[in-house]
Write a protein that holds these residues in place. Structure first.
Motif, PDB file in Angstrom:
ATOM      1  N   ILE A 167       0.759  -0.829  -0.199  1.00  0.00           N
ATOM      2  CA  ILE A 167       0.167   0.064   0.332  1.00  0.00           C
ATOM      3  C   ILE A 167       0.812   1.877   0.181  1.00  0.00           C
ATOM      4  O   ILE A 167       1.156   2.012   0.805  1.00  0.00           O
ATOM      5  CB  ILE A 167      -0.986   0.074   1.180  1.00  0.00           C
ATOM      6  CG1 ILE A 167      -2.218  -1.309   1.154  1.00  0.00           C
ATOM      7  CG2 ILE A 167      -1.837   1.123   1.461  1.00  0.00           C
ATOM      8  CD1 ILE A 167      -2.759  -1.152   2.606  1.00  0.00           C
ATOM      9  N   ASP A 168       0.694   1.951  -1.179  1.00  0.00           N
ATOM     10  CA  ASP A 168       1.838   3.616  -0.782  1.00  0.00           C
ATOM     11  C   ASP A 168       0.352   4.478  -1.020  1.00  0.00           C
ATOM     12  O   ASP A 168      -0.745   5.109  -1.450  1.00  0.00           O
ATOM     13  CB  ASP A 168       1.796   3.526  -2.396  1.00  0.00           C
ATOM     14  CG  ASP A 168       2.205   5.210  -2.533  1.00  0.00           C
ATOM     15  OD1 ASP A 168       2.022   5.744  -0.885  1.00  0.00           O
ATOM     16  OD2 ASP A 168       3.052   5.705  -3.956  1.00  0.00           O
ATOM     17  N   PRO A 169      -0.015   5.390   0.497  1.00  0.00           N
ATOM     18  CA  PRO A 169      -0.686   6.091   1.311  1.00  0.00           C
ATOM     19  C   PRO A 169      -0.801   7.101   0.188  1.00  0.00           C
ATOM     20  O   PRO A 169      -2.328   7.539  -0.001  1.00  0.00           O
ATOM     21  CB  PRO A 169      -0.214   6.224   2.287  1.00  0.00           C
ATOM     22  CG  PRO A 169       1.756   6.456   2.189  1.00  0.00           C
ATOM     23  CD  PRO A 169       1.879   4.590   1.566  1.00  0.00           C
ATOM     24  N   ALA A 170      -0.469   7.224  -0.790  1.00  0.00           N
ATOM     25  CA  ALA A 170      -0.093   8.311  -1.694  1.00  0.00           C
ATOM     26  C   ALA A 170      -0.810   8.388  -3.310  1.00  0.00           C
ATOM     27  O   ALA A 170      -0.945   9.153  -3.883  1.00  0.00           O
ATOM     28  CB  ALA A 170       1.460   9.268  -1.890  1.00  0.00           C
ATOM     29  N   SER A 171      -1.461   6.998  -3.404  1.00  0.00           N
ATOM     30  CA  SER A 171      -1.418   6.368  -4.551  1.00  0.00           C
ATOM     31  C   SER A 171      -2.731   6.904  -4.815  1.00  0.00           C
ATOM     32  O   SER A 171      -4.195   6.874  -3.745  1.00  0.00           O
ATOM     33  CB  SER A 171      -1.931   4.726  -4.822  1.00  0.00           C
ATOM     34  OG  SER A 171      -2.371   3.914  -5.616  1.00  0.00           O
ATOM     35  N   ARG A 172      -2.695   6.769  -5.992  1.00  0.00           N
ATOM     36  CA  ARG A 172      -4.567   7.282  -6.225  1.00  0.00           C
ATOM     37  C   ARG A 172      -5.528   6.056  -5.698  1.00  0.00           C
ATOM     38  O   ARG A 172      -6.673   6.386  -5.809  1.00  0.00           O
ATOM     39  CB  ARG A 172      -4.893   8.192  -7.616  1.00  0.00           C
ATOM     40  CG  ARG A 172      -4.361   8.876  -8.100  1.00  0.00           C
ATOM     41  CD  ARG A 172      -4.151   9.295  -9.424  1.00  0.00           C
ATOM     42  NE  ARG A 172      -4.041   8.654 -10.518  1.00  0.00           N
ATOM     43  CZ  ARG A 172      -3.011   8.513 -10.936  1.00  0.00           C
ATOM     44  NH1 ARG A 172      -2.242   9.745 -10.638  1.00  0.00           N
ATOM     45  NH2 ARG A 172      -2.052   7.194 -12.156  1.00  0.00           N
ATOM     46  N   GLN A 173      -5.527   5.344  -5.544  1.00  0.00           N
ATOM     47  CA  GLN A 173      -5.964   3.626  -5.267  1.00  0.00           C
ATOM     48  C   GLN A 173      -6.352   3.985  -3.755  1.00  0.00           C
ATOM     49  O   GLN A 173      -7.445   2.929  -2.405  1.00  0.00           O
ATOM     50  CB  GLN A 173      -5.569   2.425  -5.258  1.00  0.00           C
ATOM     51  CG  GLN A 173      -5.579   2.721  -6.785  1.00  0.00           C
ATOM     52  CD  GLN A 173      -5.947   3.138  -8.061  1.00  0.00           C
ATOM     53  OE1 GLN A 173      -7.636   2.513  -7.527  1.00  0.00           O
ATOM     54  NE2 GLN A 173      -6.243   3.644  -9.092  1.00  0.00           N
ATOM     55  N   VAL A 174      -5.874   4.689  -2.858  1.00  0.00           N
ATOM     56  CA  VAL A 174      -6.199   4.935  -1.821  1.00  0.00           C
ATOM     57  C   VAL A 174      -6.872   6.038  -1.105  1.00  0.00           C
ATOM     58  O   VAL A 174      -6.982   7.238  -1.479  1.00  0.00           O
ATOM     59  CB  VAL A 174      -4.838   5.395  -0.875  1.00  0.00           C
ATOM     60  CG1 VAL A 174      -5.266   5.600   0.736  1.00  0.00           C
ATOM     61  CG2 VAL A 174      -4.158   3.640  -0.824  1.00  0.00           C
ATOM     62  N   ASN A 175      -7.936   6.043  -0.236  1.00  0.00           N
ATOM     63  CA  ASN A 175      -8.832   7.218  -0.687  1.00  0.00           C
ATOM     64  C   ASN A 175      -8.486   7.795   0.817  1.00  0.00           C
ATOM     65  O   ASN A 175      -8.768   7.370   1.927  1.00  0.00           O
ATOM     66  CB  ASN A 175     -10.470   6.653  -0.926  1.00  0.00           C
ATOM     67  CG  ASN A 175     -11.745   7.625  -0.654  1.00  0.00           C
ATOM     68  OD1 ASN A 175     -11.040   9.041   0.037  1.00  0.00           O
ATOM     69  ND2 ASN A 175     -12.052   7.465  -0.952  1.00  0.00           N
TER      70      ASN A 175
END
Length: 325
Positions: A167-175
């Motif tokens: 999990i990358d907290p900066a990813s667009r897949q993380v809300n």
């Protein structure tokens, strides 16, 4: 409710002790390429922000096989847990998860748990039928990418890695957006900062809109009974309790063995896995979303029924019939 309060106490404090026995698992072993470096409890502010990351995923399989798939990663509100006790040294439960810093392989957080899927694996249906259940892992919001590892006890009662994801907290897949809650919250006891206290949330299911006063009274009655016995009694000032209201269109929950069916807000029901008195809900995400209206470590679901029944899943929730004597 007095009889089933034992279920509440066990589910919150010690249910995991009975979960040390390994569940059936004949699946192929996963190659564990990441060896976590356990340096003990890390400095919280170096690795985390004061929010809760919730990883929702689907857990699918049979009695002898299991697979995982990410659903979504969301913000579950303020981090309610300790910022100093991050590593689980008890290692209770049939499952265990670790949060590992991707760049350094340092272990940041870990917890043992049980799941509804684990219950499913023990049923006769699971020998020939596939089942899918929604599950969640909650942990402090990491500042940098992390590796999530889920482990399960093997035939030697040792934890073996069965799934990993990054999990990358900066990813667009993380809300990162928090839910805009509209539920009414009733504070039964507020004994201080959430990172220094044990926080219990009480949810209600099967309470009609006209029964909200009953729910509030039932929640206070449960809290008083729970705080009246050890190990809670001597630590009452270290425990905060809040109730979240979820009014239903009609009173009661489903009791399939008696031909009674409801569409209650949390979808709790008797006859879980065809056991008449076993009360669970498979609607994990609804429960998680409602519970996140308040900071919480443990969840109790009060079922508006007189019929004896309840259940408990270690580090998930416990259910109890409000009016059973």
């Amino acid at each position: 409710m007095r009889q089933t309060l034992i279920v509440v106490a066990i589910a919150i404090t010690a249910f995991g002790c009975t979960q040390k026995n390994p569940a059936p698992n004949n699946q192929s072993k996963k190659v564990d390429t990441i060896a976590a470096i356990n340096r003990g409890d890390v400095d919280f502010n170096t690795f985390f922000t004061n929010k809760t990351m919730r990883l929702d995923y689907y857990h699918t399989g049979t009695a002898k096989r299991e697979h995982f798939a990410v659903d979504e990663v969301v913000n579950d509100g303020i981090w309610p847990g300790s910022d100093t006790k991050l590593i689980d040294k008890l290692e209770l439960g049939p499952y265990f998860f670790e949060v590992i810093d991707k760049s350094s392989n340092v272990l940041l957080y870990s917890r043992g748990f049980a799941s509804v899927f684990g219950e499913w694996q023990s049923t006769p249906e699971a020998d020939s039928t596939w089942g899918t259940f929604s599950e969640s892992l909650r942990f402090p919001w990491p500042m940098k990418p992390v590796v999530i590892k889920i482990k399960k006890r093997d035939s030697n009662n040792k934890f073996e890695t069965i799934w990993t994801t990054t999990i990358d907290p900066a990813s667009r897949q993380v809300n990162p957006a928090e839910i805009k809650h509209t539920e009414k919250v009733d504070v039964i006891a507020d004994n201080g900062p959430v990172n220094r206290k044990l926080d219990i949330v009480i949810l209600g299911d099967g309470y009609a809109k006209t029964e909200m006063e009953k729910f509030r009274n039932d929640a206070k009655r449960l809290a008083a009974a729970l705080m009246g016995v050890e190990p809670f009694k001597s630590r009452v000032k270290d425990i905060s309790i809040r109730a979240v209201e979820t009014p239903a269109e009609e009173s009661g929950v489903s009791k399939p063995h008696h031909g009674i069916f409801r569409r209650s807000p949390l979808s709790t029901h008797y006859s879980s896995f065809d056991s008449e008195r076993y009360v669970l809900s498979y609607d994990n995400k609804t429960i998680r979303n409602v519970a996140s209206a308040v900071p919480y470590d443990f969840t109790v679901i009060l079922v508006n029924e007189r019929t004896y029944g309840g259940g408990g899943i270690y580090n998930l929730y416990t259910t109890v019939a409000a009016d059973n004597r």
